[in-house]
Scaffold this active site. Structure first.
Site, PDB file in Angstrom:
ATOM      1  N   SER A 138       0.809  -1.179   0.051  1.00  0.00           N
ATOM      2  CA  SER A 138       0.154   0.058  -0.037  1.00  0.00           C
ATOM      3  C   SER A 138       0.968   1.217   0.053  1.00  0.00           C
ATOM      4  O   SER A 138       2.118   1.260   0.485  1.00  0.00           O
ATOM      5  CB  SER A 138      -0.665  -0.149   1.243  1.00  0.00           C
ATOM      6  OG  SER A 138      -1.606   1.176   1.522  1.00  0.00           O
ATOM      7  N   TYR A 151      -2.025  -1.301  10.319  1.00  0.00           N
ATOM      8  CA  TYR A 151      -2.009  -1.130   8.906  1.00  0.00           C
ATOM      9  C   TYR A 151      -0.405  -0.674   8.187  1.00  0.00           C
ATOM     10  O   TYR A 151       0.310  -1.383   7.608  1.00  0.00           O
ATOM     11  CB  TYR A 151      -3.116  -0.585   8.177  1.00  0.00           C
ATOM     12  CG  TYR A 151      -3.496  -0.688   6.864  1.00  0.00           C
ATOM     13  CD1 TYR A 151      -4.123  -1.744   6.248  1.00  0.00           C
ATOM     14  CD2 TYR A 151      -2.927   0.138   5.980  1.00  0.00           C
ATOM     15  CE1 TYR A 151      -4.381  -2.013   5.137  1.00  0.00           C
ATOM     16  CE2 TYR A 151      -3.234   0.109   4.549  1.00  0.00           C
ATOM     17  CZ  TYR A 151      -3.903  -1.192   4.042  1.00  0.00           C
ATOM     18  OH  TYR A 151      -4.252  -1.310   2.919  1.00  0.00           O
TER      19      TYR A 151
END
Ligand code: NAD
Length: 256
Positions: A138, A151
């Site tokens: 990401s 995350y």
């Protein structure tokens, strides 16, 4: 282009993973898909292009189930040439409010699962001297956002794992790379859009615009299909010496 190759995509019953699995199948690969939710619909979509596609229901937080999935892929499809580590979850909270169970689950599913799949798949890839591992990281593997500690930690770790594994296979026909999407409108992000609409008391469209305007200069979502085409490129002969990169597709997010 990928005729004769086998591919395993984790978390491929929805969103980005489903688009990657479908596009790999359209390019001739034989597929094993994985994930929860409407598994029959996902399998039917992939089988439009690969009639022999199979499903494995391994939970990516469970190492023994992951080992069984990779072994099943090798047994049922004859190998695991392409491995896309895509399964992922999100939870948004400040560090001091972060539920311990959510932290553990995000680290297990978004990071450790890729170690377990790669550990199981690399020997076969190295033996055949051909393999492509694509880790769906990401933009949060490159930069942080508040409220996403687990995350961000998992995705930064996934890029580190990508680099280490790329070095270990650098003289072989196995490449290991990461792709780093910005905002992509999938169920994972729709939950964040809904939360933003509720917090700000605005419409769904306005919430989307606000999320994009904060981070993604293009003001457009990246699409799952765009990411799938990048995976196809990384699997192509032209990408044979692309090793250990973290390639962002983020509308300019990380350029700021
Ligand atoms: P999604 O929620 O649409 O899909 C997630 C997939 O993972 C589903 O198939 C789900 O069933 C599966 N999954 C979840 N927990 C699992 C588990 N324990 N075991 C097996 N499968 C499990 O989300 P998405 O947006 O398509 O996300 C896919 C990947 O892309 C994730 O790794 C995510 O972090 C990453 N990503 C998404 C965005 C975005 O904006 N959507 C941006 C950057 C990175």
């Amino acid at each position: 282009m990928l005729t004769g190759k086998t591919a395993l995509v984790t978390g491929s019953t929805s969103g980005i993973g489903l688009a990657i699995a479908t596009t790999l199948a359209m390019n001739g690969a034989r597929l094993m898909i994985n994930g929860f939710g409407d598994t029959a619909a996902a399998l039917a979509q992939v089988r439009q292009h690969d009639a022999g596609a199979v499903y494995h229901g391994a939970d990516m937080s469970k190492p023994a189930e992951i080992a069984d999935m990779v072994a099943s892929c090798e047994r049922l499809l004859g190998g695991c040439d392409i491995l896309v580590n895509n399964a992922g979850i999100q939870h948004v909270a400040a560090v001091e409010d972060f539920p311990i169970g959510r932290w553990d689950a995000i680290i297990a599913i978004n990071l450790s699962s890729a170690f377990h799949t790669m550990r199981a798949a690399l020997p076969g890839m190295k033996k055949r001297n051909w393999g492509r591992i694509v880790n769906v990281a990401s933009v949060h593997g490159l930069v942080a956002s508040a409220g996403k500690s687990a995350y961000v930690t998992a995705k930064h770790g996934l890029i580190g794992l990508t680099k280490a594994a790329a070095l270990e296979s650098a003289t072989t026909g196995v490449t290991v790379n990461a792709i780093c999407p910005g905002w992509v409108l999938t169920p994972l992000v729709q939950k964040q859009v809904d939360a933003r609409a509720a917090t700000d008391g605005v419409s769904n469209d306005e919430a989307k615009h606000r999320l994009l305007a904060e981070k993604q200069p293009s003001l457009q979502f990246t699409t799952p299909e765009e990411l799938a085409e990048l995976v196809i490129f990384l699997c192509s002969p032209a990408a044979g010496n692309v090793r250990g990169v973290a390639w962002n597709v983020d509308g300019g997010w990380a350029a700021q």
